[in-house]
Design a protein around this motif. Sequence first.
Motif, PDB file in Angstrom:
ATOM      1  N   GLY A   1       0.824  -1.203   0.000  1.00 20.57           N
ATOM      2  CA  GLY A   1       0.000   0.000   0.000  1.00 20.57           C
ATOM      3  C   GLY A   1       0.856   1.249   0.000  1.00 20.57           C
ATOM      4  O   GLY A   1       2.069   1.186   0.192  1.00 20.57           O
ATOM      5  N   SER A   2       0.216   2.380  -0.243  1.00 23.05           N
ATOM      6  CA  SER A   2       0.915   3.659  -0.211  1.00 23.05           C
ATOM      7  C   SER A   2       0.002   4.722   0.386  1.00 23.05           C
ATOM      8  O   SER A   2      -1.229   4.563   0.407  1.00 23.05           O
TER       9      SER A   2
ATOM     10  N   THR B   1      -4.989   7.005   0.340  1.00 23.55           N
ATOM     11  CA  THR B   1      -4.278   5.738   0.460  1.00 23.55           C
ATOM     12  C   THR B   1      -4.640   4.831  -0.717  1.00 23.55           C
ATOM     13  O   THR B   1      -5.714   4.950  -1.308  1.00 23.55           O
ATOM     14  N   LEU B   2      -3.728   3.950  -1.033  1.00 20.72           N
ATOM     15  CA  LEU B   2      -3.925   2.960  -2.088  1.00 20.72           C
ATOM     16  C   LEU B   2      -3.477   1.625  -1.543  1.00 20.72           C
ATOM     17  O   LEU B   2      -2.396   1.522  -0.962  1.00 20.72           O
TER      18      LEU B   2
ATOM     19  N   PHE C   1      -5.492  -4.534   6.183  1.00 12.46           N
ATOM     20  CA  PHE C   1      -4.346  -3.681   6.523  1.00 12.46           C
ATOM     21  C   PHE C   1      -4.752  -2.214   6.413  1.00 12.46           C
ATOM     22  O   PHE C   1      -5.554  -1.844   5.553  1.00 12.46           O
ATOM     23  N   THR C   2      -4.149  -1.382   7.259  1.00 12.01           N
ATOM     24  CA  THR C   2      -4.455   0.046   7.249  1.00 12.01           C
ATOM     25  C   THR C   2      -3.173   0.858   7.374  1.00 12.01           C
ATOM     26  O   THR C   2      -2.372   0.616   8.281  1.00 12.01           O
TER      27      THR C   2
ATOM     28  N   VAL D   1       5.424   6.533   9.834  1.00 16.93           N
ATOM     29  CA  VAL D   1       4.334   5.932   9.079  1.00 16.93           C
ATOM     30  C   VAL D   1       4.026   4.579   9.707  1.00 16.93           C
ATOM     31  O   VAL D   1       4.935   3.879  10.168  1.00 16.93           O
ATOM     32  N   PHE D   2       2.745   4.233   9.718  1.00 16.77           N
ATOM     33  CA  PHE D   2       2.320   2.998  10.357  1.00 16.77           C
ATOM     34  C   PHE D   2       1.615   2.086   9.351  1.00 16.77           C
ATOM     35  O   PHE D   2       0.935   2.568   8.429  1.00 16.77           O
ATOM     36  N   LEU D   3       1.768   0.793   9.575  1.00 19.59           N
ATOM     37  CA  LEU D   3       1.018  -0.213   8.822  1.00 19.59           C
ATOM     38  C   LEU D   3       0.391  -1.159   9.836  1.00 19.59           C
ATOM     39  O   LEU D   3       1.101  -1.928  10.489  1.00 19.59           O
ATOM     40  N   GLN D   4      -0.916  -1.052   9.983  1.00 18.31           N
ATOM     41  CA  GLN D   4      -1.651  -1.929  10.895  1.00 18.31           C
ATOM     42  C   GLN D   4      -2.053  -3.185  10.137  1.00 18.31           C
ATOM     43  O   GLN D   4      -2.715  -3.109   9.094  1.00 18.31           O
ATOM     44  N   LEU D   5      -1.650  -4.328  10.656  1.00 15.54           N
ATOM     45  CA  LEU D   5      -1.935  -5.622  10.041  1.00 15.54           C
ATOM     46  C   LEU D   5      -2.925  -6.370  10.914  1.00 15.54           C
ATOM     47  O   LEU D   5      -2.612  -6.692  12.064  1.00 15.54           O
ATOM     48  N   ASN D   6      -4.110  -6.633  10.402  1.00 17.66           N
ATOM     49  CA  ASN D   6      -5.135  -7.365  11.140  1.00 17.66           C
ATOM     50  C   ASN D   6      -5.500  -8.657  10.422  1.00 17.66           C
ATOM     51  O   ASN D   6      -5.263  -8.798   9.217  1.00 17.66           O
ATOM     52  N   ASN D   7      -6.076  -9.589  11.182  1.00 20.49           N
ATOM     53  CA  ASN D   7      -6.520 -10.856  10.617  1.00 20.49           C
ATOM     54  C   ASN D   7      -5.419 -11.494   9.769  1.00 20.49           C
ATOM     55  O   ASN D   7      -5.642 -11.894   8.628  1.00 20.49           O
ATOM     56  N   LEU D   8      -4.257 -11.612  10.355  1.00 24.64           N
ATOM     57  CA  LEU D   8      -3.105 -12.107   9.612  1.00 24.64           C
ATOM     58  C   LEU D   8      -3.246 -13.589   9.273  1.00 24.64           C
ATOM     59  O   LEU D   8      -3.836 -14.371  10.027  1.00 24.64           O
TER      60      LEU D   8
END
Length: 125
Positions: free
Chosen positions: A49-50, A58-59, A68-69, A79-86
Amino acid sequence: QVQLVESGGGLVQTGGSLRLSCVASGSTLDKYYMGWFRQAPGKEREFVGSISWSGSSTLYADLAKGRFTLSRDNAKNTVFLQLNNLKPEDTAVYYCAAPSEFLAGGKNTYEYHSWGQGTQVTVSS
């Protein structure tokens, strides 16, 4: 040229979450569109993503949509990358990257000139 350092990776079970961080130094982050990529063993580096300079746009790659967010805090140069339901297939080294100042970044690795060292994410089944 901006320097980038990722952190926050680790070992997590399927369905778990992680929050990755990317801290910039050597320049102010608000000059940079930011991207996240990942690379699994034996595979090519792929776009995750970006996020735009202010965070207003966001893309996401299809692999990230709904799970992901991306976000950013320019005051903290982070900058943050939230990873859920991995899932186990999310196992990879995750990289943040920046293109040249004031240029937007897309889905291709060649658009990005500054890279962090990566942080390992391992998802167990």
